[in-house]
Write a protein that holds these residues in place. Structure first.
Motif: not given
Length: 477
Positions: A122-128
């Motif tokens: 889910l965190r792939e490419g996330a801002l934070r």
């Protein structure tokens, strides 16, 4: 603990989250582009309002406002918690989670309801990335307490505390695995069930009956390992594995890839089981299991569902009617269930009333005021009750109730119940009932056949001796 919860996706799971937050006093904002979103959300909220308060014996806070927002940005502005519940497509989740973090303040918990994706996915490419976690609930979210929390970082403790404040049980999984924990267990049962059907060995009804009439009841209150610990007897978990471990290599199922039961693995399982339940004697565990099972089965019986429907059917089959003109009607003959007793070890005041109410219902059923009669629009309402507590009744003791009809005149019905253990009188209950129309909620004369039977039993009982206690008031000897 309350705040603003933003729910992204208002389907079954998102709607369930919205209901739990709102009924715990949170302001809730829901964003869902479905043109039917408002109708679907209201249906879930209505279901939650009718069931969720019944879990608690303390009043819930005032219900929080639920708003359906036109944009994601409107929903997440100022939110304390964001719960993403969109379909299980990773590309869609990436797009939504990125948009959420663009719009919400740093430090906001952003949780996904995903059934199988890891936080790393889910965190792939996330801002934070560190502010995205998994909070995987179970349907219906507003009733089932478990929520699997997956992820590490400074927000986890805060997230678990917040979920606990909603009445949930946050299970923090420190290891990221596909499907988390509970769904991996469910998938194993599901796969085997599909094979049983594919191979023509069982039907869907047989499989569901095997679960709901058997091990599903045990799992509901002790889970898997504590149940098997009891099966190992006084020797515990290690003995159970020694007895039944070899079965795992027999072709009992399609799922035959099992770990080798090495001494190290057996010792690890036994040690974990000891840490979980070793402080309790096996007899204490057995009593807890049995008491819990009785409570679960009786709850199902009250709903005439699952294994409880079977119990109710047996009650109906075994309940005899003996209407003797020279004796009161026996309207109850049963044992005192364990959940009817209090800290003093005897039957609670409320259960005496329930026993007498059940006796009144049985008396009316014998006269002909049964489910079919009530469905036609008429019934009895109790207008006045007086109970005397004379002796104690304890769990497991056999009790019976004898019912005397003191008067049956027009819409009026006056009953006197006597509750016995053997020949010892334990309590009496005097009840005044009115026959009413369910349309007007006002007294009306009963229908002809019922009126005739009321007159008959009143005439028969009018010739019997009047027992002590009739007409008593509180405090009067």
């Amino acid at each position: 603990m309350t705040g603003i919860a933003a729910i992204i996706g208002g389907g079954v799971i998102g709607g369930g989250w919205a209901a739990r937050f709102a009924l715990m006093g949170w302001e809730v904002r829901v964003c869902d582009p479905d043109p039917e979103a408002a109708r679907k959300l209201e249906a879930v909220l209505a279901a939650a309002r009718s069931s969720f308060p019944g879990l608690w014996d303390v009043a819930l806070p005032p219900e929080g406002q639920v708003t359906l927002c036109a944009t994601l940005e409107e929903a997440v502005e100022g939110a304390t918690w964001v719960q993403e519940s969109v379909p299980e497509r990773l590309d869609l989740k990436h797009r939504i989670l990125r948009a959420v973090q663009v719009a919400c303040a740093p430090g906001t918990v952003v949780a996904s309801s995903t059934s199988g994706f890891r936080p790393a996915h889910l965190r792939e490419g996330a801002l934070r990335p560190g502010e995205i976690i998994v909070a995987h609930p179970f349907n219906p979210v507003y009733l089932l307490p478990l929520v699997e929390v997956v992820g590490e970082g400074p927000l986890i403790a805060r997230a678990c505390a917040l979920l606990s404040s909603l009445g949930m049980d946050p299970l923090h999984l420190r290891h990221e695995i596909d499907g988390h924990l509970a769904d991996r267990l469910l998938e194993s049962v599901w796969r085997e069930a599909l094979w049983l059907i594919e191979d023509g060995l069982a039907t869907t009804d047989q499989i569901d009956r095997a679960i709901r009439m058997g091990f599903g009841l045990r799992w509901a209150q002790m889970g898997l390992f504590e149940t098997y610990r009891i099966a190992g007897g006084e020797a515990g978990m290690a003995h159970f594995i020694e007895q039944f471990g070899p079965c795992l290599h027999w072709p009992w199922s399609r799922l035959t890839d099992v770990p080798e039961l090495t001494g190290d693995l057996v010792a690890r399982i036994a040690a974990q089981s000891d840490a979980q339940s070793g402080h309790m004697d096996i007899r204490v565990l057995e009593r807890a299991r049995d008491t819990n099972l009785v409570a679960i089965l009786r709850a199902l019986k009250a709903q005439d569902w699952g294994a409880g429907a079977l119990l109710r059917h047996h009650d109906t089959q075994r309940r005899a009617v003996e209407w003797l003109p020279e004796a009161p009607l026996v309207t109850a003959a049963r044992a005192v269930p364990p959940d009817w007793t209090d800290a003093n070890g005897h039957m609670t005041e409320a259960r005496y009333l329930q026993a007498f109410c059940d006796a009144s219902d049985r008396f009316l059923e014998i006269l002909g005021c049964d489910a079919d009669y009530i469905a036609r629009g008429q019934s009895f309402f109790t207008a006045e009750t007086h109970i005397r507590h004379l002796n104690e009744a304890r769990a497991g003791e056999r009790i019976r109730i004898e019912t005397l009809c003191l008067k049956a005149e027009g819409a009026k019905l006056h009953l006197f119940h006597q509750l016995y253990r053997d020949e010892m009188l334990l309590a009496t209950g005097e009840h005044f009932l009115l026959h009413v129309s369910l349309d007007t909620r006002r007294p009306v004369p009963p229908e002809g056949r019922l009126a005739a039977r009321m007159a008959k039993v009143a005439g028969d009982h009018g010739r019997l001796a009047r027992p002590d206690g009739i007409g008593r008031a509180v405090g009067r000897k």
